[in-house]
Design an enzyme around this catalytic site. Sequence first.
Site, PDB file in Angstrom:
ATOM      1  N   ASN A   9       0.863  -1.185   0.000  1.00 20.29           N
ATOM      2  CA  ASN A   9       0.000   0.000   0.000  1.00 20.29           C
ATOM      3  C   ASN A   9       0.898   1.233   0.000  1.00 20.29           C
ATOM      4  OD1 ASN A   9      -1.867   2.007   0.437  1.00 20.29           O
ATOM      5  ND2 ASN A   9      -2.193   1.511   2.604  1.00 20.29           N
ATOM      6  N   LYS A  11       0.059   4.352  -0.171  1.00 25.22           N
ATOM      7  CA  LYS A  11      -0.539   5.542   0.457  1.00 25.22           C
ATOM      8  C   LYS A  11      -0.276   6.780  -0.420  1.00 25.22           C
ATOM      9  CE  LYS A  11       0.448   3.325   4.815  1.00 25.22           C
ATOM     10  NZ  LYS A  11       0.428   3.417   6.239  1.00 25.22           N
ATOM     11  N   HIS A  96      -9.284   1.325   4.895  1.00 22.93           N
ATOM     12  CA  HIS A  96      -7.980   1.444   5.554  1.00 22.93           C
ATOM     13  C   HIS A  96      -8.125   2.363   6.766  1.00 22.93           C
ATOM     14  CE1 HIS A  96      -3.812   2.488   6.353  1.00 22.93           C
ATOM     15  NE2 HIS A  96      -3.500   1.363   5.729  1.00 22.93           N
ATOM     16  N   GLU A  98      -6.412   4.662   7.932  1.00 20.82           N
ATOM     17  CA  GLU A  98      -6.164   6.097   7.715  1.00 20.82           C
ATOM     18  C   GLU A  98      -7.404   6.761   7.124  1.00 20.82           C
ATOM     19  OE1 GLU A  98      -2.553   5.433   5.604  1.00 20.82           O
ATOM     20  OE2 GLU A  98      -1.632   4.809   7.489  1.00 20.82           O
ATOM     21  N   GLU A 168      -5.384  -5.144  10.478  1.00 24.37           N
ATOM     22  CA  GLU A 168      -4.315  -4.184  10.720  1.00 24.37           C
ATOM     23  C   GLU A 168      -4.586  -3.434  12.028  1.00 24.37           C
ATOM     24  OE1 GLU A 168      -2.283  -3.031   6.782  1.00 24.37           O
ATOM     25  OE2 GLU A 168      -3.956  -1.676   7.075  1.00 24.37           O
ATOM     26  N   GLY A 174       2.593   1.909  10.628  1.00 24.38           N
ATOM     27  CA  GLY A 174       3.563   2.996  10.463  1.00 24.38           C
ATOM     28  C   GLY A 174       4.263   3.390  11.744  1.00 24.38           C
ATOM     29  N   SER A 213       3.468  -2.437  10.230  1.00 29.99           N
ATOM     30  CA  SER A 213       4.927  -2.445  10.382  1.00 29.99           C
ATOM     31  C   SER A 213       5.561  -3.773   9.964  1.00 29.99           C
ATOM     32  CB  SER A 213       5.321  -2.073  11.819  1.00 29.99           C
ATOM     33  OG  SER A 213       4.901  -0.755  12.104  1.00 29.99           O
TER      34      SER A 213
HETATM   35  C1  PEP Z   1      -0.586  -0.067   5.742  1.00 34.16           C
HETATM   36  O1  PEP Z   1      -0.457   0.972   5.119  1.00 34.16           O
HETATM   37  O2  PEP Z   1      -1.594  -0.753   5.560  1.00 34.16           O
HETATM   38  C2  PEP Z   1       0.466  -0.473   6.665  1.00 34.16           C
HETATM   39  C3  PEP Z   1       0.324  -1.593   7.319  1.00 34.16           C
HETATM   40  O3  PEP Z   1       1.544   0.378   6.805  1.00 34.16           O
HETATM   41  P1  PEP Z   1       2.972   0.011   7.472  1.00 34.16           P
HETATM   42  O4  PEP Z   1       3.411  -1.301   6.868  1.00 34.16           O
HETATM   43  O5  PEP Z   1       3.870   1.145   7.073  1.00 34.16           O
HETATM   44  O6  PEP Z   1       2.763  -0.104   8.938  1.00 34.16           O
END
Ligand code: PEP
Length: 251
Positions: A9, A11, A96, A98, A168, A174, A213
């Site tokens: 992803n 973003k 997601h 975010e 997630e 992040g 992460s």
């Molecule tokens: C994500 O954007 O879905 C995500 C898990 O980001 P990261 O791997 O940077 O934590």
Amino acid sequence: MRKKLLMGNWKMNKTLSEALSFAKQTDEIIALAVKHNIDLGIAPTYLCLKDVKENVNENLIVSSQNVHFEDHGAFTGEISIPMLKDINIDWSIIGHSERRTYDNETDEKCNKKIIALIQNNMTPIYCVGETLTQFENGDTKKVIDTQIRNGLANLSSEQVKNLVIAYEPVWSIGTGKNASKEIAQDICKFIRDILLDMFGEVSQDIRILYGGSVKPENIKQYLSCPDVDGALVGGASLNIDSYKQLLINII
Ligand code: PEP
């Protein structure tokens, strides 16, 4: 046997030229994924979807990061399913964290989007996950149960068979704070049990990813869990070498 899926992803990262430079370096990685029967994908920004799609091997999944549930109309700043289909994009991330945090993405809105995608033979990757406060209060399963049941309401067993779910935990996205593999397995199994309750045996075919992460150094532990079928990766999917290493480390 569920096919493993590694999805990046991006973003709000990468200009068009940066995205194209990445796309043009993917042939070797895609060949490796095909050889090992792993689905590989990336989700660039809307602006880059068409050019990236046209510059990668057809075996790389190119996914949108979001989509509107209406086909057209007065929705300034939005993109519709027919627009994605017109450029041969048939996957989209939905819900997601975010978008849930910054764009008022509710389970009900996610549900409309998931239904619209499935009706158009497209594949949603439906993201669920608890916040840090919810995790600390011991509410993880309650939150996930609500997100899954509301997000997947009014769908039949036949309709959900190609759906992908991504667990997630918001506190791990992040932040560099990983959920342990025990937590990932426990919650992914919990999600599969809800899917069994809602849709029956097709729950065994639905892929459930872990995200938060995930990096080359830690991806293997998650993929060794029986109910984790892949990973949704943000930061570590942005660099071609680290994206390749994520794949190599799960082969
Ligand atoms: C994500 O954007 O879905 C995500 C898990 O980001 P990261 O791997 O940077 O934590």
